[in-house]
Design a protein around this motif. Structure first.
Motif, mmCIF file in Angstrom:
data_model
loop_
_atom_site.group_PDB
_atom_site.id
_atom_site.type_symbol
_atom_site.label_atom_id
_atom_site.label_comp_id
_atom_site.label_asym_id
_atom_site.label_seq_id
_atom_site.Cartn_x
_atom_site.Cartn_y
_atom_site.Cartn_z
ATOM 1 N N ILE A 77 -6.356 -6.028 2.824
ATOM 2 C CA ILE A 77 -6.041 -6.059 4.265
ATOM 3 C C ILE A 77 -6.618 -4.879 5.038
ATOM 4 O O ILE A 77 -6.412 -4.773 6.242
ATOM 5 N N ARG A 84 2.244 -10.041 7.616
ATOM 6 C CA ARG A 84 1.952 -8.969 6.663
ATOM 7 C C ARG A 84 2.993 -7.883 6.839
ATOM 8 O O ARG A 84 2.951 -7.128 7.815
ATOM 9 N N GLY A 108 5.189 -4.634 5.408
ATOM 10 C CA GLY A 108 5.316 -3.544 4.446
ATOM 11 C C GLY A 108 6.646 -2.826 4.570
ATOM 12 O O GLY A 108 7.537 -2.951 3.729
ATOM 13 N N THR A 109 6.791 -2.064 5.632
ATOM 14 C CA THR A 109 7.947 -1.185 5.819
ATOM 15 C C THR A 109 9.287 -1.902 5.698
ATOM 16 O O THR A 109 10.212 -1.383 5.065
ATOM 17 N N MET A 157 3.486 -7.741 11.846
ATOM 18 C CA MET A 157 3.843 -6.720 10.871
ATOM 19 C C MET A 157 5.341 -6.438 11.045
ATOM 20 O O MET A 157 6.013 -7.144 11.796
ATOM 21 N N SER A 158 5.853 -5.421 10.363
ATOM 22 C CA SER A 158 7.304 -5.187 10.401
ATOM 23 C C SER A 158 7.854 -5.159 11.828
ATOM 24 O O SER A 158 8.874 -5.779 12.111
ATOM 25 N N ARG A 182 6.303 4.497 4.240
ATOM 26 C CA ARG A 182 5.257 4.933 3.315
ATOM 27 C C ARG A 182 5.121 6.442 3.362
ATOM 28 O O ARG A 182 5.298 7.048 4.395
ATOM 29 N N LYS A 203 0.838 -1.213 0.000
ATOM 30 C CA LYS A 203 0.000 0.000 0.000
ATOM 31 C C LYS A 203 0.868 1.256 0.000
ATOM 32 O O LYS A 203 1.892 1.300 0.687
HETATM 33 C C1 LIG Z 1 -0.022 -1.430 6.720
HETATM 34 C C2 LIG Z 1 -0.398 -2.731 7.298
HETATM 35 C C3 LIG Z 1 0.562 -3.719 7.552
HETATM 36 C C4 LIG Z 1 2.049 -3.535 7.306
HETATM 37 O O1 LIG Z 1 2.633 -2.713 8.266
HETATM 38 P P1 LIG Z 1 4.213 -2.490 8.317
HETATM 39 O O2 LIG Z 1 4.431 -1.980 9.695
HETATM 40 O O3 LIG Z 1 4.541 -1.498 7.270
HETATM 41 O O4 LIG Z 1 4.871 -3.793 8.081
HETATM 42 C C5 LIG Z 1 0.116 -4.942 8.037
HETATM 43 N N1 LIG Z 1 -1.190 -5.176 8.282
HETATM 44 C C6 LIG Z 1 -2.125 -4.250 8.059
HETATM 45 C C7 LIG Z 1 -3.539 -4.581 8.346
HETATM 46 C C8 LIG Z 1 -1.772 -2.999 7.581
HETATM 47 O O5 LIG Z 1 -2.717 -2.080 7.371
#
Ligand SMILES: *Cc1c(COP(=O)(O)O)cnc(C)c1O
Length: 223
Positions: free
Chosen positions: A68, A212, A214-215, A196-197, A221, A26
């Motif tokens: 997500i 999940r 991202g960062t 998450m990260s 972002r 995203k």
């Molecule tokens: C943005 C998001 C993530 C990823 O988060 P990061 O800290 O960037 O890894 C995971 N899960 C959901 C539901 C998110 O909205």
């Protein structure tokens, strides 16, 4: 410079056996997604319908898209048939709508039930007791075109490791409790999406099967 590819490899190397990765793309441009794709990543997570729909045609057809974010009921029709998994089903109303829209489109939709355990008012999801009550009461029996594939959740946004562990344990606990009902609709119920990260190593220790991230892959972002 193949920063994304390097980051991806580093993250993948830390995953425990059996844990799958949703690369959360995203707010990142398609070029970054392509870099991850070329490095072997096939599952991408997006949290906004508009952005998802713009990215789908720009990426190869074998990408598996996970939704997500909070899904508004008036946007369900736009993503049914286009995503591999909706990770964030946060209400019975949304679930029933995904079911009816999937029927209408003649497709099946795989979903996760989002559990709200974090101590934050802004997070969406079913409360654990609520989810168990629906499950025990047979509320998930009559879905025609939805496959319930597991649960998704987030830990509290805190530095308190004990609290984070407790949240993940609660999410895993709900998953186990639902599974133990042994009902027919649980055939595909295997996924625990958490981590998450900042907290996925902890999540894996507490029984996550899907993270999940991202960062750690794509960098910060820009909103
Ligand atoms: C943005 C998001 C993530 C990823 O988060 P990061 O800290 O960037 O890894 C995971 N899960 C959901 C539901 C998110 O909205």
């Amino acid at each position: 410079m193949d920063l994304v590819a390097d980051n991806l490899r580093r993250v993948v190397a830390t995953l425990e056996p059996g844990v799958t990765l949703t690369a959360v793309s995203k707010f990142h441009p398609v070029e970054a997604l392509r870099e991850a794709y070329d490095a072997g990543q096939r599952v991408f997570g997006e949290s906004r319908v508009q952005e998802l729909l713009e990215k789908i045609p720009q990426m190869p057809g074998d990408v598996k898209w996970h939704f997500i974010g909070h899904l508004q009921t008036n946007k369900v029709r736009q993503i049914v048939g286009r995503v591999d998994l909706v990770e964030s089903v946060d209400s019975g109303r949304l679930l029933r709508l995904i079911d009816s829209e999937s029927c209408r489109a003649g497709v099946r939709t795989r979903v996760l039930l989002q559990v709200h355990v974090a101590r934050e008012e802004t997070k969406f999801g079913f409360f654990p007791e609520e989810l168990l009550e629906i499950a025990r009461g047979g509320g998930f029996r009559n879905l025609e075109a939805v496959d319930l594939c597991g649960v998704m959740g987030m830990a509290s946004n805190t530095d308190d490791l004990g609290r984070i562990e407790e949240d993940f344990r609660a999410i895993r606990g709900i998953f186990e409790q639902i599974r133990s009902l042994g009902e027919e609709w649980l055939g595909e119920f295997r996924i625990v999406s958490m981590g998450m990260s900042g907290d996925y190593l902890t999540a894996m220790r507490e029984g996550s099967t899907m993270v999940r991230i991202g960062t750690d892959i794509f960098g910060e972002r820009e909103y």
